[in-house]
Design a protein around this motif. Structure first.
Motif, PDB file in Angstrom:
ATOM      1  N   ASN A  11       0.821  -1.225   0.000  1.00  0.00           N
ATOM      2  CA  ASN A  11       0.000   0.000   0.000  1.00  0.00           C
ATOM      3  C   ASN A  11       0.849   1.268   0.000  1.00  0.00           C
ATOM      4  OD1 ASN A  11      -2.149  -1.731   0.054  1.00  0.00           O
ATOM      5  ND2 ASN A  11      -2.899  -1.163   2.070  1.00  0.00           N
ATOM      6  N   GLU A  12       1.694   1.370  -1.002  1.00  0.00           N
ATOM      7  CA  GLU A  12       2.554   2.551  -1.138  1.00  0.00           C
ATOM      8  C   GLU A  12       2.328   3.247  -2.474  1.00  0.00           C
ATOM      9  OE1 GLU A  12       4.092   4.031   1.044  1.00  0.00           O
ATOM     10  OE2 GLU A  12       4.277   2.553   2.655  1.00  0.00           O
ATOM     11  N   GLU A  13       1.065   3.398  -2.862  1.00  0.00           N
ATOM     12  CA  GLU A  13       0.747   4.012  -4.144  1.00  0.00           C
ATOM     13  C   GLU A  13       1.269   5.449  -4.255  1.00  0.00           C
ATOM     14  OE1 GLU A  13      -3.486   3.776  -4.379  1.00  0.00           O
ATOM     15  OE2 GLU A  13      -3.844   5.347  -2.893  1.00  0.00           O
ATOM     16  N   LYS A  14       1.444   6.107  -3.139  1.00  0.00           N
ATOM     17  CA  LYS A  14       1.864   7.501  -3.155  1.00  0.00           C
ATOM     18  C   LYS A  14       3.355   7.667  -3.421  1.00  0.00           C
ATOM     19  CE  LYS A  14       1.425  11.813  -0.516  1.00  0.00           C
ATOM     20  NZ  LYS A  14       0.909  12.445   0.724  1.00  0.00           N
ATOM     21  N   TYR A  15       4.176   6.704  -2.956  1.00  0.00           N
ATOM     22  CA  TYR A  15       5.628   6.894  -2.984  1.00  0.00           C
ATOM     23  C   TYR A  15       6.402   5.906  -3.858  1.00  0.00           C
ATOM     24  CZ  TYR A  15       4.618   9.791   1.100  1.00  0.00           C
ATOM     25  OH  TYR A  15       4.114  10.744   1.936  1.00  0.00           O
ATOM     26  N   ILE A  16       5.804   4.791  -4.234  1.00  0.00           N
ATOM     27  CA  ILE A  16       6.570   3.712  -4.863  1.00  0.00           C
ATOM     28  C   ILE A  16       7.250   4.138  -6.163  1.00  0.00           C
ATOM     29  CG2 ILE A  16       4.456   2.778  -5.919  1.00  0.00           C
ATOM     30  CD1 ILE A  16       7.688   0.865  -4.884  1.00  0.00           C
ATOM     31  N   ILE A  17       6.603   4.919  -6.991  1.00  0.00           N
ATOM     32  CA  ILE A  17       7.223   5.310  -8.258  1.00  0.00           C
ATOM     33  C   ILE A  17       8.401   6.248  -8.013  1.00  0.00           C
ATOM     34  CG2 ILE A  17       6.854   6.432 -10.487  1.00  0.00           C
ATOM     35  CD1 ILE A  17       5.558   3.628 -10.078  1.00  0.00           C
ATOM     36  N   HIS A  18       8.260   7.116  -7.049  1.00  0.00           N
ATOM     37  CA  HIS A  18       9.386   7.998  -6.691  1.00  0.00           C
ATOM     38  C   HIS A  18      10.580   7.159  -6.240  1.00  0.00           C
ATOM     39  CE1 HIS A  18      11.669  11.061  -4.436  1.00  0.00           C
ATOM     40  NE2 HIS A  18      11.176  11.886  -5.334  1.00  0.00           N
ATOM     41  N   CYS A  19      10.316   6.119  -5.468  1.00  0.00           N
ATOM     42  CA  CYS A  19      11.370   5.216  -5.024  1.00  0.00           C
ATOM     43  C   CYS A  19      12.041   4.538  -6.222  1.00  0.00           C
ATOM     44  CB  CYS A  19      10.788   4.166  -4.079  1.00  0.00           C
ATOM     45  SG  CYS A  19      11.944   2.873  -3.575  1.00  0.00           S
ATOM     46  N   LEU A  20      11.232   3.984  -7.116  1.00  0.00           N
ATOM     47  CA  LEU A  20      11.772   3.257  -8.270  1.00  0.00           C
ATOM     48  C   LEU A  20      12.563   4.172  -9.196  1.00  0.00           C
ATOM     49  CD1 LEU A  20       8.801   0.873  -9.147  1.00  0.00           C
ATOM     50  CD2 LEU A  20      10.879   0.359  -7.846  1.00  0.00           C
ATOM     51  N   LYS A  21      12.083   5.367  -9.405  1.00  0.00           N
ATOM     52  CA  LYS A  21      12.808   6.314 -10.261  1.00  0.00           C
ATOM     53  C   LYS A  21      14.190   6.612  -9.686  1.00  0.00           C
ATOM     54  CE  LYS A  21       8.944   8.694 -12.521  1.00  0.00           C
ATOM     55  NZ  LYS A  21       8.187   9.967 -12.655  1.00  0.00           N
ATOM     56  N   SER A  22      14.282   6.714  -8.373  1.00  0.00           N
ATOM     57  CA  SER A  22      15.589   6.978  -7.757  1.00  0.00           C
ATOM     58  C   SER A  22      16.533   5.788  -7.936  1.00  0.00           C
ATOM     59  CB  SER A  22      15.424   7.307  -6.264  1.00  0.00           C
ATOM     60  OG  SER A  22      15.209   6.156  -5.472  1.00  0.00           O
ATOM     61  N   LEU A  23      15.974   4.582  -7.910  1.00  0.00           N
ATOM     62  CA  LEU A  23      16.801   3.390  -8.091  1.00  0.00           C
ATOM     63  C   LEU A  23      17.264   3.230  -9.535  1.00  0.00           C
ATOM     64  CD1 LEU A  23      14.791   0.848  -5.881  1.00  0.00           C
ATOM     65  CD2 LEU A  23      16.763   2.246  -5.237  1.00  0.00           C
ATOM     66  N   LEU A  24      16.515   3.803 -10.457  1.00  0.00           N
ATOM     67  CA  LEU A  24      16.907   3.761 -11.865  1.00  0.00           C
ATOM     68  C   LEU A  24      17.864   4.887 -12.233  1.00  0.00           C
ATOM     69  CD1 LEU A  24      13.432   2.972 -13.495  1.00  0.00           C
ATOM     70  CD2 LEU A  24      15.383   1.408 -13.262  1.00  0.00           C
TER      71      LEU A  24
END
Length: 341
Positions: A11-24
């Motif tokens: 249940n991290e719909e708000k932050y997960i993409i921001h996290c993934l973008k940083s990892l990329l």
């Protein structure tokens, strides 16, 4: 493959993409590392959002794995056997990392033949703190030590996202996360450190711990959760005691490590007590909990003050929380003044 980044998600719909973008947004090629998103039975749109992001990210090194909800520890344990990298890094899905730091970290690991590399974290409310101030320090002098020396000489961070660990070392130790345990990292990391012969710290601010998450387990106050918190703390204290009891009371470094680990126990207990005092947790149950802490040699709080927590505020509170003849009267008075019933 050099690195596997395991990202448990619930249940991290708000932050997960921001996290993934940083990892990329890193300075190593995508075929040198992988990002494993472990969806732990999310009930919001997290999984849908990640699938859409993956679909729209060409040549992605992201893979998505789903499982029934089992908690953070269970999701991390689920992801570990899937990892193909030489090194393992656990990242929480509601945080992120600085841009272009992975190459420096991997270089340091390889160059120094490390089993564990630690680095710095910044607590922030800023979603765009991308630049690492010290990312060019990889060629600076690195002190490699064993885990006992490391724990003796550092006020180490308990969170696993402060470390990258060799998969071979993890396989050798067979240390895993305990399912349903709160603050599971507090038991996991000291056990890892105790086993390692090659650990070092690199002064690079890599991790961004976001302090804007209202649903954090540390903010829950219901009685069932507080009972679970106490049980988890007792388990952690027992795990740390098992390490302390194996350390020589006469050898200087091991003696210093014992004191540091006991300080870690008392730090955890201090902040647990500061939470319990402010709630309506039954006083009789609190007295029973204190008795258990005494049996584990964690109470009274006579070894809490440290280089991290000091000054008049902590001196006073550690005395109030740290002795029964002050704690219980103070709790009654505090609750009465603040209308806690």
């Amino acid at each position: 493959m050099k690195l596997s980044i395991i990202v448990p998600m619930y249940n991290e719909e708000k932050y997960i993409i921001h996290c993934l973008k940083s990892l990329l947004d890193q300075n190593i090629s995508k075929d040198e590392y992988e990002i494993l998103v472990i969806d732990d039975g999310s009930t919001d749109k997290s999984l849908e959002i990640v699938k859409e992001f993956h679909k729209n990210t060409p040549n992605s090194n992201i893979s998505i794995h789903t499982k029934k909800n089992g908690g953070l520890s269970d999701a991390r344990n689920f992801g570990y056997p899937l990892a193909k990298g030489k090194y393992i890094y656990f990242v929480d899905s509601d945080d992120y990392i600085a841009s272009n730091v992975l190459n420096q970290l991997l270089t340091c690991l390889e160059k120094n033949k490390l089993e564990i590399l630690s680095f710095d974290c910044i607590n922030t409310t800023d979603l765009n703190l991308k630049e690492s101030k010290n990312k060019n320090l990889v060629n600076s002098n690195i002190v490699v030590s064993n885990g006992i020396e490391y724990m003796a000489n550092n006020h180490f961070h308990h969170a696993v996202w402060s470390y990258i660990v060799s998969k071979e070392f993890l396989e050798k130790t067979k240390i895993t996360f305990v399912k349903d345990l709160l603050l599971e990292d507090c038991a996991y990391t000291p056990n890892l450190f105790f086993k390692t012969n090659r650990i070092a710290h690199l002064n690079i601010d890599v991790y961004r711990y976001l302090q804007i998450k209202p649903n954090s387990i540390m903010r829950k106050l219901d009685a069932a959760h507080l009972d679970r918190m106490i049980e988890s703390h007792n388990y952690i204290f027992e795990e740390i005691n098992s390490i302390i009891n194996q350390l020589d009371t006469n050898e200087l470094t091991q003696k210093k490590c014992r004191k540091r680990l006991n300080n870690r126990q008392q730090t955890l207990l201090f902040f647990l007590l500061s939470k319990l005092v402010k709630t309506n947790y039954p006083l009789e149950d609190l007295k029973n909990a204190i008795h258990e802490f005494e049996q584990l040699n964690v109470y009274p709080l006579n070894n809490f003050i440290s280089e991290k927590y000091n000054g008049i505020k902590y001196e006073i509170l550690s005395r109030v929380f740290g002795y029964k003849n002050l704690l219980f009267p103070f709790t009654k008075i505090y609750r009465k003044i603040n209308g806690v019933s």
